[in-house]
Write a protein that holds these residues in place. Structure first.
Motif, PDB file in Angstrom:
ATOM      1  N   ASP A   1     -36.555   9.218 -27.835  1.00 35.22           N
ATOM      2  CA  ASP A   1     -37.181   8.129 -27.089  1.00 35.22           C
ATOM      3  C   ASP A   1     -38.624   8.508 -26.772  1.00 35.22           C
ATOM      4  OD1 ASP A   1     -37.882   6.034 -25.477  1.00 35.22           O
ATOM      5  OD2 ASP A   1     -36.584   6.586 -23.805  1.00 35.22           O
TER       6      ASP A   1
ATOM      7  N   GLY B   1     -40.765   6.864 -25.296  1.00 34.43           N
ATOM      8  CA  GLY B   1     -41.207   6.398 -23.982  1.00 34.43           C
ATOM      9  C   GLY B   1     -40.446   6.989 -22.825  1.00 34.43           C
TER      10      GLY B   1
ATOM     11  N   ARG C   1     -40.251   6.108 -18.459  1.00 32.88           N
ATOM     12  CA  ARG C   1     -39.206   5.143 -18.108  1.00 32.88           C
ATOM     13  C   ARG C   1     -39.062   5.068 -16.599  1.00 32.88           C
ATOM     14  NH1 ARG C   1     -38.511   2.159 -22.529  1.00 32.88           N
ATOM     15  NH2 ARG C   1     -38.143   3.447 -24.374  1.00 32.88           N
TER      16      ARG C   1
ATOM     17  N   ASN D   1     -33.013  10.255 -21.220  1.00 34.34           N
ATOM     18  CA  ASN D   1     -32.824  10.130 -22.670  1.00 34.34           C
ATOM     19  C   ASN D   1     -33.155  11.440 -23.388  1.00 34.34           C
ATOM     20  OD1 ASN D   1     -32.063   7.502 -22.221  1.00 34.34           O
ATOM     21  ND2 ASN D   1     -34.014   6.607 -22.862  1.00 34.34           N
TER      22      ASN D   1
ATOM     23  N   ALA E   1     -32.190   2.479 -20.406  1.00 28.52           N
ATOM     24  CA  ALA E   1     -32.364   1.435 -21.413  1.00 28.52           C
ATOM     25  C   ALA E   1     -33.715   1.565 -22.100  1.00 28.52           C
ATOM     26  CB  ALA E   1     -32.228   0.059 -20.759  1.00 28.52           C
ATOM     27  N   ALA E   2     -33.720   1.353 -23.412  1.00 24.57           N
ATOM     28  CA  ALA E   2     -34.948   1.456 -24.200  1.00 24.57           C
ATOM     29  C   ALA E   2     -35.040   0.269 -25.145  1.00 24.57           C
ATOM     30  CB  ALA E   2     -34.973   2.772 -24.973  1.00 24.57           C
ATOM     31  N   GLU E   3     -36.081   0.278 -25.986  1.00 26.81           N
ATOM     32  CA  GLU E   3     -36.307  -0.848 -26.885  1.00 26.81           C
ATOM     33  C   GLU E   3     -35.306  -0.880 -28.037  1.00 26.81           C
ATOM     34  OE1 GLU E   3     -39.512  -0.060 -24.360  1.00 26.81           O
ATOM     35  OE2 GLU E   3     -38.687   1.283 -25.904  1.00 26.81           O
ATOM     36  N   SER E   4     -34.656   0.232 -28.314  1.00 28.41           N
ATOM     37  CA  SER E   4     -33.682   0.285 -29.401  1.00 28.41           C
ATOM     38  C   SER E   4     -32.549   1.211 -28.982  1.00 28.41           C
ATOM     39  CB  SER E   4     -34.337   0.804 -30.693  1.00 28.41           C
ATOM     40  OG  SER E   4     -34.871   2.102 -30.493  1.00 28.41           O
ATOM     41  N   GLU E   5     -31.470   1.192 -29.767  1.00 28.76           N
ATOM     42  CA  GLU E   5     -30.357   2.085 -29.490  1.00 28.76           C
ATOM     43  C   GLU E   5     -30.728   3.494 -29.945  1.00 28.76           C
ATOM     44  OE1 GLU E   5     -26.954   0.360 -31.355  1.00 28.76           O
ATOM     45  OE2 GLU E   5     -26.722  -1.161 -29.790  1.00 28.76           O
TER      46      GLU E   5
ATOM     47  N   GLN F   1     -26.317  -1.279 -23.133  1.00 27.72           N
ATOM     48  CA  GLN F   1     -26.977  -0.839 -24.355  1.00 27.72           C
ATOM     49  C   GLN F   1     -26.342   0.451 -24.867  1.00 27.72           C
ATOM     50  OE1 GLN F   1     -31.037   0.575 -24.071  1.00 27.72           O
ATOM     51  NE2 GLN F   1     -31.571  -0.437 -25.985  1.00 27.72           N
TER      52      GLN F   1
ATOM     53  N   GLN G   1     -25.968   3.964 -26.592  1.00 29.14           N
ATOM     54  CA  GLN G   1     -26.698   5.175 -26.925  1.00 29.14           C
ATOM     55  C   GLN G   1     -25.687   6.189 -27.423  1.00 29.14           C
ATOM     56  OE1 GLN G   1     -29.063   6.723 -23.715  1.00 29.14           O
ATOM     57  NE2 GLN G   1     -30.590   5.108 -23.855  1.00 29.14           N
TER      58      GLN G   1
END
Length: 439
Positions: A67, A69, A73, A94, A181-185, A214, A216
């Protein structure tokens, strides 16, 4: 039989770039583990250790590597605040260390606590032996260790915790792993190295948190080594996000007269597996494990406990409880092995389980192997429903059926928490168990 590395999950893990440390022996170990995973793939149903935990659905998913980002976060520290636990703290979001959420100021004398990436940067050589192999217990030998291979290849950070010989750390230490939570799995990985010197003492809390649905994938591999006469009270609270897949391997090694007390609560996640392997390698070592797993909805929680007695007069006691509701599934395997020469060992293991709905399932498998003399050993497992006589007694005292069921189930689970020494933490864990029960 293993599943091919061409499956979407395996392919995405193989396509992820390997962390580059600039340390020759570590980069080589990562490449070797990646190559081993490429050959073996994911464990299939014919791998005995994964017989009751199918990976067909997970194997069809793809996860982004890491991740970018994670460092920014937005994470509310209240999510991992625990009563009675206010000492040193390491926080990972993450899989990425967050100094802003951690508490590392004025560490007690005798305690060294730092992120793995920092320890590697400062002086990697003392970590070479641990990181050149996947875990203290259970070297990679078969497809059932696929996620350990993935972790050994991909984990760029984690925890390095050391307590000096004869040091007593009076305040609990907390290790926090947040799935945000992020922009993608995402797939993320962490590696923990924990060592207590001779005669040292520590209370440690490992806390997994997350929110949302979501998905992960997280892998966590940890070594815990207790030298002669060391004492560790270890509490693991797993309450991660409902969509998370969390796969862990913990290797415990206890030397002469070392004592470890472990409490585990498995509450969250979509698919959660904890492979806990312990070796009692010194005379008089003692290991006491207590655990509760409470899957609901369509959760799948798998605990694999293996304890090996290898020295004289060692002791292990294990008490585990499972409660499954809705269409959830629990799996528990408890194996005790008393090796040749481990005379005088005393080992006991019990696993009791409750099914709260007709569609819930719990598979339990106790195992006992003894190759030594003058040994005391016992094991047992049950799967059933609430006792009708106890329900009748409570209802005859005017307690409604739903409340009576909740009272009995809560008492069934809380029995494993009675010996948590931190009263504030014990009450908090009991409240979490109650909140997990069906209405």
């Amino acid at each position: 039989m293993n599943q091919p590395a061409s499956l979407p999950l395996a392919a995405s893990l193989l396509d992820a770039p390997l962390p580059a440390s600039g340390i020759a022996w570590l980069d080589e170990a990562r490449r070797e583990n990646r190559a081993a995973f490429a050959v073996g793939g994911l464990p299939g149903a014919r791998v005995e250790a994964w017989k009751y935990t199918a990976l067909r659905g997970l194997g069809q998913r793809r996860f982004a590597a890491g991740d970018a980002g994670a460092a920014t976060r937005d994470v509310d520290a209240a999510e991992f605040a625990l009563p009675g636990v206010g000492g040193p703290r390491l926080v990972f979001v993450n899989g990425v260390f967050r100094a802003d959420l951690s508490a590392l100021e004025a560490l007690p004398d005798g305690l060294s606590l730092q992120p793995l990436a920092l320890a590697l940067r400062d002086d990697a050589e003392p970590l070479r032996f641990a990181l050149s192999r996947p875990a203290l217990v259970g070297h990679v030998r078969e497809g059932g260790d696929a996620f350990v291979q993935v972790n050994a290849a991909s984990a760029a950070d984690g925890v390095v915790l050391k307590v000096a010989a004869h040091a007593t750390i009076a305040v609990p230490v907390q290790l926090v792993f947040v799935g945000a939570a992020a922009e993608s799995e995402l797939a993320w990985h962490a590696r923990n190295l924990i060592e207590l010197g001779e005669g040292a003492s520590l209370a440690l809390v490992e806390h997994h948190v997350g929110h949302g649905e979501q998905a992960q994938l997280a892998t966590l591999v940890g070594d815990v080594e207790l030298h002669e006469g060391a004492q560790l009270h270890y509490t693991v609270l797993q309450n991660t996000a409902t969509g998370a897949h969390l796969i862990r391997r913990s290797g415990l090694r206890l030397h002469a007269r070392a004592q470890m007390r472990l409490h585990v609560l498995e509450l969250g996640g979509a698919l959660v597996r904890h492979d806990l392997q312990a070796e009692l390698v010194g005379d008089g070592a003692q290991l006491h494990t207590r655990g509760v797993f409470m899957p609901h909805g369509r959760q799948h929680v798998d605990t694999q406990l293996a304890i090996r007695h290898q020295a004289l007069n060692t002791t292990s006691t294990s008490t585990w409880r499972g409660v499954a509701n809705d269409r959830a599934r629990g799996v528990f395997r408890g194996a005790i092995l008393v090796a040749p020469g481990a005379d005088g060992s005393d080992a006991s293991l019990t696993n009791k389980n409750l099914l709260l709905s007709p569609n819930a399932e719990i598979d339990t498998k106790p195992e006992l192997e003894i190759y030594a003399d003058e040994v005391q050993a016992a094991h047992g497992a049950t799967v059933g429903q609430l006792d009708e006589r106890s329900l009748f007694y409570l209802r005859s005292r005017g307690i409604p059926l739903a409340e009576a069921r909740a009272l009995l189930t809560a008492a069934f689970c809380r029995a494993v928490l009675d010996d948590v020494p931190n009263e504030a933490l014990r009450e908090h864990l009991s409240a979490l168990l109650s909140a997990q029960l069906p209405d």
